[in-house]
Design a protein around this motif. Structure first.
Motif, mmCIF file in Angstrom:
data_model
loop_
_atom_site.group_PDB
_atom_site.id
_atom_site.type_symbol
_atom_site.label_atom_id
_atom_site.label_comp_id
_atom_site.label_asym_id
_atom_site.label_seq_id
_atom_site.Cartn_x
_atom_site.Cartn_y
_atom_site.Cartn_z
ATOM 1 N N GLN A 16 7.365 37.074 3.200
ATOM 2 C CA GLN A 16 8.483 36.137 3.478
ATOM 3 C C GLN A 16 9.458 36.135 2.284
ATOM 4 O OE1 GLN A 16 5.925 32.601 4.240
ATOM 5 N NE2 GLN A 16 7.326 32.285 5.971
ATOM 6 N N PRO A 17 10.703 35.891 2.518
ATOM 7 C CA PRO A 17 11.631 35.727 1.383
ATOM 8 C C PRO A 17 11.320 34.411 0.660
ATOM 9 C CG PRO A 17 12.756 35.206 3.427
ATOM 10 C CD PRO A 17 11.393 35.748 3.832
ATOM 11 N N PRO A 18 11.635 34.349 -0.632
ATOM 12 C CA PRO A 18 11.428 33.076 -1.341
ATOM 13 C C PRO A 18 12.318 31.986 -0.706
ATOM 14 C CG PRO A 18 11.965 34.872 -2.868
ATOM 15 C CD PRO A 18 12.200 35.384 -1.491
ATOM 16 N N VAL B 25 7.924 35.759 -5.390
ATOM 17 C CA VAL B 25 9.144 36.237 -6.052
ATOM 18 C C VAL B 25 8.833 37.496 -6.819
ATOM 19 C CG1 VAL B 25 10.927 35.684 -7.723
ATOM 20 C CG2 VAL B 25 10.044 33.889 -6.213
ATOM 21 N N ASP B 26 9.640 38.518 -6.635
ATOM 22 C CA ASP B 26 9.463 39.751 -7.393
ATOM 23 C C ASP B 26 10.175 39.664 -8.757
ATOM 24 O OD1 ASP B 26 8.037 40.837 -5.314
ATOM 25 O OD2 ASP B 26 9.773 41.868 -4.421
ATOM 26 N N SER B 27 11.380 39.044 -8.796
ATOM 27 C CA SER B 27 12.129 38.942 -10.066
ATOM 28 C C SER B 27 13.101 37.765 -10.013
ATOM 29 C CB SER B 27 12.915 40.234 -10.325
ATOM 30 O OG SER B 27 13.899 40.413 -9.300
ATOM 31 N N TYR B 28 13.479 37.334 -11.268
ATOM 32 C CA TYR B 28 14.449 36.223 -11.429
ATOM 33 C C TYR B 28 15.675 36.733 -12.202
ATOM 34 C CZ TYR B 28 10.766 32.894 -10.046
ATOM 35 O OH TYR B 28 9.797 32.213 -9.370
ATOM 36 N N SER B 29 16.832 36.186 -11.865
ATOM 37 C CA SER B 29 18.073 36.498 -12.602
ATOM 38 C C SER B 29 18.913 35.202 -12.727
ATOM 39 C CB SER B 29 18.892 37.571 -11.883
ATOM 40 O OG SER B 29 19.285 37.126 -10.586
ATOM 41 N N VAL C 47 11.791 41.603 -1.603
ATOM 42 C CA VAL C 47 12.394 42.594 -0.713
ATOM 43 C C VAL C 47 12.938 41.975 0.545
ATOM 44 C CG1 VAL C 47 10.949 44.484 -1.596
ATOM 45 C CG2 VAL C 47 10.119 43.093 0.317
ATOM 46 N N SER C 48 12.472 40.747 0.861
ATOM 47 C CA SER C 48 12.897 40.133 2.121
ATOM 48 C C SER C 48 14.105 39.209 1.956
ATOM 49 C CB SER C 48 11.740 39.337 2.727
ATOM 50 O OG SER C 48 10.663 40.189 3.024
ATOM 51 N N GLY C 49 14.345 38.812 0.727
ATOM 52 C CA GLY C 49 15.481 37.888 0.576
ATOM 53 C C GLY C 49 15.470 37.196 -0.773
ATOM 54 N N GLU C 50 16.177 36.081 -0.900
ATOM 55 C CA GLU C 50 16.300 35.372 -2.172
ATOM 56 C C GLU C 50 16.524 33.893 -1.919
ATOM 57 O OE1 GLU C 50 21.100 35.819 -2.920
ATOM 58 O OE2 GLU C 50 19.769 37.309 -3.822
#
Length: 802
Positions: A12-14, A44-48, A86-89
Motif C-alpha cells: 500500500q502507499p504510505p 515507507v521506502d524513503s523520506y525527503s 513504489v505505490s505512492g506517497e
C-alpha cells in the motif's frame, strides 16, 4: 503442459504521515530532539524534505527522523516532508523558526558622562555579546539635545539644558531577549551672559514708584544678583530675580550702578545710570491776583507761597507790564507801572528739575483820559464807489480804548472801532450829514463832529452779456440787460435803431423781442448817462434765417418687395426752407430722391438691406434723418405688448404672448402660400421663466383642423425656438394675409428676483436665437427651395406689481 505466471504484489502507499510537533521554534545553538514520524498504510521506502533545512539540522532519509543543532537564525519556513514507496506517497507540513541569540553584555565606554550646556557629545558607540540587537532604548528620557540612535545604540548630540546627575538605563534587545547598561549623565550650566535691563538710564522722582525693571540674561541661569554701589534709598534689587523696584525716598544726583548676575560658572555685568529728582512744586499762590494800577503807581511787593518740592526759579509768561518785575529766586513781584497796558493775564511759573507749579495774576495799568480829538478835515465830500483811502484821527493825553460814531457812516465806509480810522468807498449818494465821533478809555472820553456828503458818479464800463449777437428770424431773443461798472444811469440810448421786431428800453437799456426779418451785421452805439456824465459801448447784431429742423418721413424703415413701385414717401420738415435734399449712401437701384422736394419714389430692382442718411439743408444749416430700406418680400413678425401682474409678497405671476405673422400686401402673388415657418423670441431669465407653448389659432386650423404635420419647440436659456412644417404632402398651406396667430407662449415670473419689488419692471423682448444650437431662427419658408427673413418688431414687456 505447464506455464509460468509472474505475480507482483505491491505494498500500500504510505498514508497519514505525522510528526510529534507541526511547528517547531529553536534558538541558534539549541539541539533539536529527534523528531520521528508515524505512518499508516504501506511501509515507507524513503523520506525527503523541501525546502532544505537550515544549517545544522538534517532529515534521515530512511527513518524520516529530524535532528541536529541550529547554527544560524532562520525566518519561519514551512517545509514539505514526503514519505514515498513504489505505490505512492504521503506528505506532512512542518513549520520551523530559528531565532537568534538574545544580546548580552551591553557596554558603553563611560559609566559617568559629564557635559557643559552647549557641548557637543563625541558619539558613544555600544558593544554587545551573544545575539545581534534589533533595537536600543533608554529610560528615562535623555537630557535635551542628546539622542540615542535606536538602530545602532550610538549616543550623540549637543547638550542644550543643564541637568543634575541622572541615572539612565540603556537596553539592547531583539526578539529573543535583551541586555542593559547603566549610565549617569550630568549637564552643567553655562555662566550667565548678556545681562540687560529695559533701560540703561533711569530718571526717577521722589515718592513716585518705579515700574519693575525686569532683566534679561543669556547663557546660563543666574543664582545671585548684586549691585555696587547700593541702589538709592527706597530702591530694591531682588537678589534672586534681579528685578529693580521700589519708590525713591530722597533726591540723588546721577550715578552709575554696576549690576552683577552670577552662578558657579561665572558672572556677567551691566551698568545703569540712575538719577532721583525732587518732587515738583505745587500749590503756587499769590495774596492778590487782580492788580489794578495807574501809570506811575508803585506796587507793594507780593510774595508767593507754595507746597511740595522746593522752587529753584520763577518766571512769568508773558513778561509783566513795563516797570514791574519778578525776582527769579524768591518770586516776589514789585515795581512801578510806567506805561498804560490795559488788563493782561500773566502765568507765574515756579519750577525745579522735576516739574513746575503755576499761578495766574491779572495786571491792569489804566491810562489818562483821552483829549484833543481831531481829523485832518471836518467836512468830507465823496463820490460813490470812490475809495477815500484812510482817514486817521489824532488824540492827545491817554490812549483810546474804544471808538464810536453816531449815526452809522454811509454804507461802504468803514469805521475802525479800535483805531478810529475811516476808510472804504460809499456805495450810494447822500446829502451832507453830521457825525459825532467819540474816543473813550476807562478814565474818560473826548469827541468831535465830522460832516459827510456822497455824490453820485457818472456811469462807466457799460457792458452787455453778449457784445456780438447772431439772431435767427422768428426766434425769441434772450433778454439782454446791460450792466455798468459805476454810477446809476438815468437814461439809455441806441444808434442806429434795432432791427424790426426788437425793442430797446430807454430806462434800463434792455433789448428783447423776436426779429422778423434778416438783417446784415450792424454795429449799434449804446449810451448810458446821468447828470454827472455818460459811458458808451458797441453792440453788434446780425439776424440770419433758420436752418431746417425736425425732419421725418412717415416710416423709419421702408420695407418693400423688389419690382413693385413704392408709394412715394413725402418728408415733413420744420423751421427754415430746404434748398437741397441729398442721401448717403446712394439709394438701391431703381429708387430715387427728388433733390428739390425730398420725395422718395421708384421701383427697387434687386433685393437687399441698407441704411441711408437723408439730409435737408440750406445756407443756415442742415438736419438729417436715418432711413432703413429692406427690399424683399415682406413678412412681419410682431406681438402685442406682454403685460404680467405679479404678487409683491411672493413675486409670482404669469401671462401669455401670442406671436403673429403678417405679409405685406405689396408682395407679388399676395397672399403667398407658405410651406413652413420658424420663430425665435428672447426673454430675460432673471425676470421670466418659460412655462410652455401652444399652437396658434391659424396653425391649429391647418390640415382640416389637425394642425401642421411637423411642430417642434426648443426652449433654450433666454429664448424659445419654434418650428412648423404645414404638410409633408403639400396638401395645405399657411397664409399671413392678416395678423396670423402662429404660437402662444406661456411665461411665469422669476419669483425669487421679483419678490418684494413694489416698483415693477419694464423692457423689450427681442427676436432671434441668442446661440447657434439648435440652428433655428426667424424664417418664412415659401417652398422647399425658397425662404425669406422676416422683419421683426421687438415686443414691449411690462411686469406690474399687484
Amino acid at each position: 503442459a505447464t506455464t509460468s505466471i509472474q505475480i507482483t504484489v505491491s505494498p500500500q502507499p504510505p498514508c497519514d504521515l505525522q510528526y510529534p510537533v507541526a511547528a517547531q521554534t529553536l534558538v541558534v545553538g539549541e539541539a533539536l530532539p529527534v523528531q520521528l514520524p508515524t505512518n499508516a498504510c504501506g511501509a515507507v521506502d524513503s523520506y525527503s524534505i523541501s525546502p532544505a533545512l537550515p544549517p545544522g539540522l538534517s532529515l534521515d532519509q530512511i527513518s524520516g527522523g529530524i535532528s541536529g543543532t541550529a547554527l544560524d537564525p532562520a525566518a519561519t519556513t514551512t517545509h514539505v516532508i514526503t514519505a514515498t514507496n513504489v505505490s505512492g506517497e504521503s506528505i506532512f507540513l512542518w513549520t520551523l523558526t530559528v531565532q537568534p541569540l538574545a544580546p548580552c553584555d551591553l557596554s558603553y565606554p563611560l559609566t559617568v558622562l559629564l557635559l557643559d550646556v552647549g557641548d557637543t557629545l563625541t558619539p558613544l558607540s555600544p558593544t554587545t555579546g551573544c545575539g545581534e540587537p534589533e533595537t536600543f532604548t533608554v529610560t528615562p528620557a535623555l537630557p535635551s539635545g542628546i539622542v540615542l540612535d535606536p538602530d545602532s545604540g550610538i549616543l550623540a548630540g549637543i547638550a542644550l539644558q543643564d541637568q543634575e546627575a541622572t541615572s539612565y538605563q540603556l537596553t539592547a534587545s531583539n526578539v529573543t531577549g535583551q541586555t542593559s547598561f547603566g549610565l549617569v549623565i550630568e549637564v552643567l550650566p553655562q555662566a550667565p551672559c548678556d545681562l540687560v535691563y529695559p533701560s540703561a538710564q533711569l530718571t526717577l522722582q521722589v515718592a513716585v514708584a518705579l515700574a519693575d525693571q525686569v532683566p534679561s540674561v543669556g547663557c546660563g541661569p543666574v543664582s545671585l544678583y548684586q549691585s555696587a554701589p547700593a541702589l538709592p534709598a527706597g530702591l530694591i534689587l531682588d537678589t534672586v530675580s534681579g528685578v529693580i523696584s521700589g519708590t525713591p525716598t530722597a533726591a540723588h544726583n546721577s550715578a552709575s550702578y554696576q549690576i552683577e548676575a552670577s552662578n558657579s560658572k561665572g558672572v556677567t555685568t551691566t551698568s545703569i545710570q540712575i538719577t532721583v529728582l525732587p518732587q515738583p512744586p505745587c500749590d503756587l499762590q499769590y495774596p492778590v491776583v487782580d492788580i489794578v494800577l495807574t501809570v506811575g503807581e508803585a506796587l507793594a511787593p507780593l510774595a508767593p507761597t507754595s507746597g511740595c518740592g522746593p522752587i529753584d526759579v520763577y518766571t512769568t509768561i508773558p513778561p509783566l507790564p513795563a516797570g514791574l518785575s519778578i525776582d527769579l529766586e524768591t518770586g516776589i513781584i514789585s515795581g512801578t507801572a510806567l506805561l498804560e497796558s490795559g488788563r493782561s493775564d500773566h502765568v507765574v511759573i515756579g519750577g525745579n528739575a522735576s516739574g513746575s507749579a503755576s499761578a495766574i495774576i491779572n495786571v491792569t495799568v489804566n491810562p489818562a483820559a483821552p483829549c484833543d480829538l481831531q481829523y485832518s478835515t471836518s467836512v468830507l465830500s465823496l463820490i460813490v464807489a470812490e475809495d477815500i483811502g484812510v482817514l486817521i484821527p489824532t488824540v492827545g493825553c491817554g490812549a483810546v480804548d474804544v471808538w464810536s460814531v453816531a449815526p452809522a457812516l454811509p454804507v461802504g465806509l468803514i469805521f475802525d472801532a479800535t483805531s478810529g480810522t475811516i476808510s472804504g468807498a460809499a456805495t450810494s449818494a447822500q446829502d451832507p450829514i453830521e457825525y459825532l465821533i467819540e474816543a473813550n478809555n476807562v478814565s474818560g472820553s473826548v469827541s468831535t463832529l465830522l460832516t459827510i456828503e456822497v455824490l453820485e458818479p457818472a456811469p462807466c464800463d457799460l457792458q452787455y452779456p453778449d457784445a456780438d449777437l447772431v439772431l435767427i428770424v422768428g426766434e425769441v431773443v434772450d433778454l439782454q440787460v446791460p450792466v455798468v461798472g459805476c454810477g446809476t444811469p438815468s437814461e439809455f440810448s441806441i444808434d442806429p435803431p434795432l432791427a424790426a421786431g426788437l425793442t430797446f428800453d430807454s430806462l434800463t437799456g434792455a433789448i428783447e423781442g423776436t426779429p422778423s426779418q434778416q438783417t446784415a451785421q450792424t454795429t449799434h452805439l449804446v449810451t448810458a448817462a446821468n447828470s454827472i456824465g455818460a459811458t458808451s459801448t458797441n453792440l453788434t447784431i446780425e439776424v440770419i434765417g433758420l436752418a431746417p429742423c425736425d425732419l421725418q418721413y412717415s416710416v423709419a424703415v421702408l420695407a418693400h418687395p423688389a419690382g413693385v413701385a413704392v408709394v412715394p414717401l413725402i418728408p415733413q420738415v420744420a423751421c427754415g426752407a430746404v434748398e437741397l435734399w441729398s442721401v448717403t449712401p446712394a439709394l438701391p437701384a431703381g429708387l430715387q430722391i427728388d433733390p428739390l422736394t425730398g420725395i422718395l419714389s421708384g421701383q427697387a430692382l434687386t433685393e437687399g438691406d441698407s441704411l441711408h442718411l437723408i439730409r435737408a439743408e440750406n445756407e443756415f444749416g442742415f438736419v438729417e434723418v436715418s432711413l432703413e430700406i429692406l427690399i424683399r418680400n415682406i413678412f412681419l413678425f410682431h406681438a402685442e405688448p406682454l403685460t404680467i401682474g405679479y404678487s409683491v409678497a411672493t413675486g409670482q405671476g404669469s401671462g401669455s404672448l401670442a406671436l403673429l405673422c403678417q405679409e405685406g400686401s405689396a408682395n407679388p402673388g399676395y397672399p403667398t402660400p407658405l410651406a413652413g415657418i420658424s420663430l425665435a423670441i428672447q426673454y430675460d431669465p432673471l425676470l421670466l421663466e418659460y412655462a410652455g407653448v401652444d399652437q396658434g389659432a391659424d396653425l391649429l386650423s391647418l390640415n382640416g383642423g389637425t394642425g401642421p404635420d411637423f411642430w417642434a419647440v426648443n426652449p433654450v436659456d433666454g429664448a424659445v425656438l419654434i418650428g412648423a412644417l404645414v404638410s409633408f404632402t403639400f396638401g395645405d398651406v399657411l397664409v399671413c394675409d392678416g395678423d396670423s396667430e402662429i404660437a402662444v407662449v406661456q411665461f411665469e415670473t422669476n419669483a425669487a428676483n421679483l419678490q418684494g419689488n413694489a416698483s415693477g419692471v419694464s423692457g423689450m423682448m427681442p427676436w432671434g436665437n441668442p446661440g447657434t444650437i439648435p440652428p433655428l431662427d426667424n424664417l418664412v419658408v415659401v417652398d422647399g427651395t425658397t425662404s425669406v427673413d422676416p422683419i421683426v418688431v421687438p415686443v414691449p414687456l411690462q411686469l406690474t406689481p399687484q
